[in-house]
Design a protein around this motif. Structure first.
Motif, mmCIF file in Angstrom:
data_model
loop_
_atom_site.group_PDB
_atom_site.id
_atom_site.type_symbol
_atom_site.label_atom_id
_atom_site.label_comp_id
_atom_site.label_asym_id
_atom_site.label_seq_id
_atom_site.Cartn_x
_atom_site.Cartn_y
_atom_site.Cartn_z
ATOM 1 N N PRO A 254 56.944 -63.814 -68.317
ATOM 2 C CA PRO A 254 57.595 -63.922 -69.504
ATOM 3 C C PRO A 254 57.589 -62.396 -70.066
ATOM 4 O O PRO A 254 58.291 -62.020 -70.533
ATOM 5 N N SER A 255 56.530 -61.826 -69.994
ATOM 6 C CA SER A 255 56.167 -60.612 -70.527
ATOM 7 C C SER A 255 56.428 -59.457 -69.766
ATOM 8 O O SER A 255 56.266 -58.258 -70.071
ATOM 9 N N ALA A 256 56.859 -59.550 -68.317
ATOM 10 C CA ALA A 256 56.975 -58.363 -67.545
ATOM 11 C C ALA A 256 57.694 -57.303 -67.793
ATOM 12 O O ALA A 256 57.675 -56.294 -67.888
ATOM 13 N N ALA A 257 59.010 -58.022 -68.144
ATOM 14 C CA ALA A 257 60.106 -57.089 -68.382
ATOM 15 C C ALA A 257 60.033 -56.350 -69.776
ATOM 16 O O ALA A 257 60.115 -55.080 -69.901
ATOM 17 N N ALA A 258 59.309 -57.183 -70.688
ATOM 18 C CA ALA A 258 59.163 -56.535 -72.077
ATOM 19 C C ALA A 258 58.179 -55.318 -71.966
ATOM 20 O O ALA A 258 58.173 -54.079 -72.346
ATOM 21 N N ARG A 259 56.980 -55.402 -71.123
ATOM 22 C CA ARG A 259 56.211 -54.314 -70.780
ATOM 23 C C ARG A 259 56.567 -53.107 -69.982
ATOM 24 O O ARG A 259 56.322 -52.061 -70.291
ATOM 25 N N ALA A 260 57.678 -53.331 -68.994
ATOM 26 C CA ALA A 260 58.094 -52.443 -68.440
ATOM 27 C C ALA A 260 59.071 -51.637 -69.060
ATOM 28 O O ALA A 260 59.157 -50.346 -69.201
ATOM 29 N N ILE A 261 59.726 -52.186 -69.826
ATOM 30 C CA ILE A 261 60.829 -51.554 -70.978
ATOM 31 C C ILE A 261 60.011 -50.753 -71.887
ATOM 32 O O ILE A 261 60.587 -49.694 -72.417
ATOM 33 N N LYS A 262 59.051 -51.401 -72.501
ATOM 34 C CA LYS A 262 58.110 -50.596 -73.414
ATOM 35 C C LYS A 262 57.592 -49.385 -72.761
ATOM 36 O O LYS A 262 57.544 -48.326 -73.330
ATOM 37 N N ALA A 263 56.953 -49.762 -71.501
ATOM 38 C CA ALA A 263 56.535 -48.366 -70.808
ATOM 39 C C ALA A 263 57.585 -47.368 -70.587
ATOM 40 O O ALA A 263 57.208 -46.223 -70.657
ATOM 41 N N PHE A 264 58.490 -47.764 -70.339
ATOM 42 C CA PHE A 264 59.899 -46.905 -70.133
ATOM 43 C C PHE A 264 60.012 -46.245 -71.129
ATOM 44 O O PHE A 264 60.486 -44.752 -71.332
ATOM 45 N N ARG A 265 60.202 -46.708 -72.319
ATOM 46 C CA ARG A 265 60.465 -46.104 -73.607
ATOM 47 C C ARG A 265 59.661 -45.263 -74.025
ATOM 48 O O ARG A 265 59.750 -44.081 -74.444
ATOM 49 N N LYS A 266 58.185 -45.527 -73.710
ATOM 50 C CA LYS A 266 57.041 -44.641 -74.020
ATOM 51 C C LYS A 266 57.244 -43.438 -73.129
ATOM 52 O O LYS A 266 57.097 -42.088 -73.623
ATOM 53 N N SER A 267 57.452 -43.442 -71.850
ATOM 54 C CA SER A 267 57.563 -42.403 -70.881
ATOM 55 C C SER A 267 58.939 -41.616 -71.031
ATOM 56 O O SER A 267 58.597 -40.288 -70.919
ATOM 57 N N SER A 268 59.890 -42.018 -71.559
ATOM 58 C CA SER A 268 60.951 -41.260 -71.758
ATOM 59 C C SER A 268 61.284 -40.584 -73.195
ATOM 60 O O SER A 268 62.102 -39.877 -73.444
ATOM 61 N N GLY A 269 60.400 -41.207 -74.064
ATOM 62 C CA GLY A 269 60.430 -40.728 -75.401
ATOM 63 C C GLY A 269 61.743 -41.103 -76.191
ATOM 64 O O GLY A 269 62.136 -40.400 -77.300
ATOM 65 N N GLN A 270 62.540 -42.107 -75.752
ATOM 66 C CA GLN A 270 63.508 -42.633 -76.552
ATOM 67 C C GLN A 270 63.627 -44.204 -76.756
ATOM 68 O O GLN A 270 62.543 -44.946 -76.148
ATOM 69 N N ASP A 271 64.268 -44.822 -77.669
ATOM 70 C CA ASP A 271 64.409 -46.135 -77.995
ATOM 71 C C ASP A 271 65.343 -46.991 -76.898
ATOM 72 O O ASP A 271 65.962 -47.738 -77.288
ATOM 73 N N LEU A 272 65.419 -46.470 -75.735
ATOM 74 C CA LEU A 272 66.381 -47.108 -74.913
ATOM 75 C C LEU A 272 65.692 -47.767 -73.753
ATOM 76 O O LEU A 272 64.590 -47.090 -73.351
ATOM 77 N N PRO A 273 66.231 -48.817 -72.783
ATOM 78 C CA PRO A 273 67.368 -49.344 -73.262
ATOM 79 C C PRO A 273 67.109 -50.223 -74.768
ATOM 80 O O PRO A 273 65.915 -50.619 -74.996
ATOM 81 N N VAL A 274 67.938 -50.715 -75.084
ATOM 82 C CA VAL A 274 67.938 -51.410 -76.554
ATOM 83 C C VAL A 274 67.765 -52.903 -76.134
ATOM 84 O O VAL A 274 68.537 -53.465 -75.266
ATOM 85 N N LEU A 275 66.802 -53.749 -76.711
ATOM 86 C CA LEU A 275 66.480 -55.217 -76.126
ATOM 87 C C LEU A 275 67.447 -55.682 -77.237
ATOM 88 O O LEU A 275 67.298 -55.948 -78.467
ATOM 89 N N LYS A 276 68.427 -56.670 -76.619
ATOM 90 C CA LYS A 276 69.309 -57.218 -77.637
ATOM 91 C C LYS A 276 68.586 -58.624 -77.803
ATOM 92 O O LYS A 276 68.548 -59.010 -79.248
ATOM 93 N N ALA A 277 68.069 -59.281 -76.806
ATOM 94 C CA ALA A 277 67.435 -60.600 -76.910
ATOM 95 C C ALA A 277 66.821 -60.970 -75.774
ATOM 96 O O ALA A 277 67.095 -60.404 -74.692
#
Length: 176
Positions: A89-112
């Motif tokens: 359940p948390s794998a995608a959220a962790r990866a998206i959060k890590a990507f956001r941190k490495s890219s320095g932007q708030d993308l992709p936007v998590l809708k739900a």
């Protein structure tokens, strides 16, 4: 080139299988990411055991209706949509959060996110990322179960050595 009805049915069937097999579904908006960034995001998600695919909202909604239990998420099926599917359940959220941190932007936007039938707003990504995986939770339970047993074994071991020392001492007294 337009997508044929048969191709759409195949996509819906594939999505049916994916939605049935994966208890975690993250609905994202990837708009604003260039091709290189999307490739990097896909790689980070893949490394985390998450499948990421761009989908048409109408086809995803059709698959959701077939599988059932996703009614609360229909309002989030607007604009460009990509879904992240995983068993953890948390794998995608962790990866998206890590990507956001490495890219320095708030993308992709998590809708739900829909996890085991429960809907989470996109703003709850930090809470979702902090969820422990099933393996981590099982490890903690095993540790808690084994902890008292280890204390008992340790106590018996130390008491036994003390008992042995007392018996040897008594034996030496009787011999003398």
């Amino acid at each position: 080139m337009s997508v044929t009805r048969v191709q759409k049915e195949q996509v819906v069937e594939l999505l049916n299988e994916k939605l049935s097999d994966h208890p975690s579904l993250y609905i994202t908006d990837y708009k604003g990411l260039n091709v290189a960034e999307v490739s990097q995001l896909r790689q980070m998600l893949r490394d985390a055991g998450v499948e990421y695919r761009v989908v048409k909202n109408t086809l995803l909604k059709r698959a959701m209706e077939t599988v059932g239990g996703f009614e609360s998420s229909y309002d989030y099926l607007t604009g460009p949509t990509a879904v992240a599917l995983s068993l953890d359940p948390s794998a995608a959220a962790r990866a998206i959060k890590a990507f956001r941190k490495s890219s320095g932007q708030d993308l992709p936007v998590l809708k739900a996110a829909i996890i085991d039938g429960d809907l989470y707003e996109g703003s709850q990504i930090d809470a979702l990322a902090s969820l422990k995986s099933k393996d981590e939770l099982l490890g903690e339970v095993v540790t808690l179960i084994l902890s008292p047993i280890q204390h008992v074994v340790s106590a018996l071991g130390s008491s036994g050595s003390n008992l042995l020392a007392i018996i040897e001492s008594l034996q030496h007294r009787n011999e003398a």
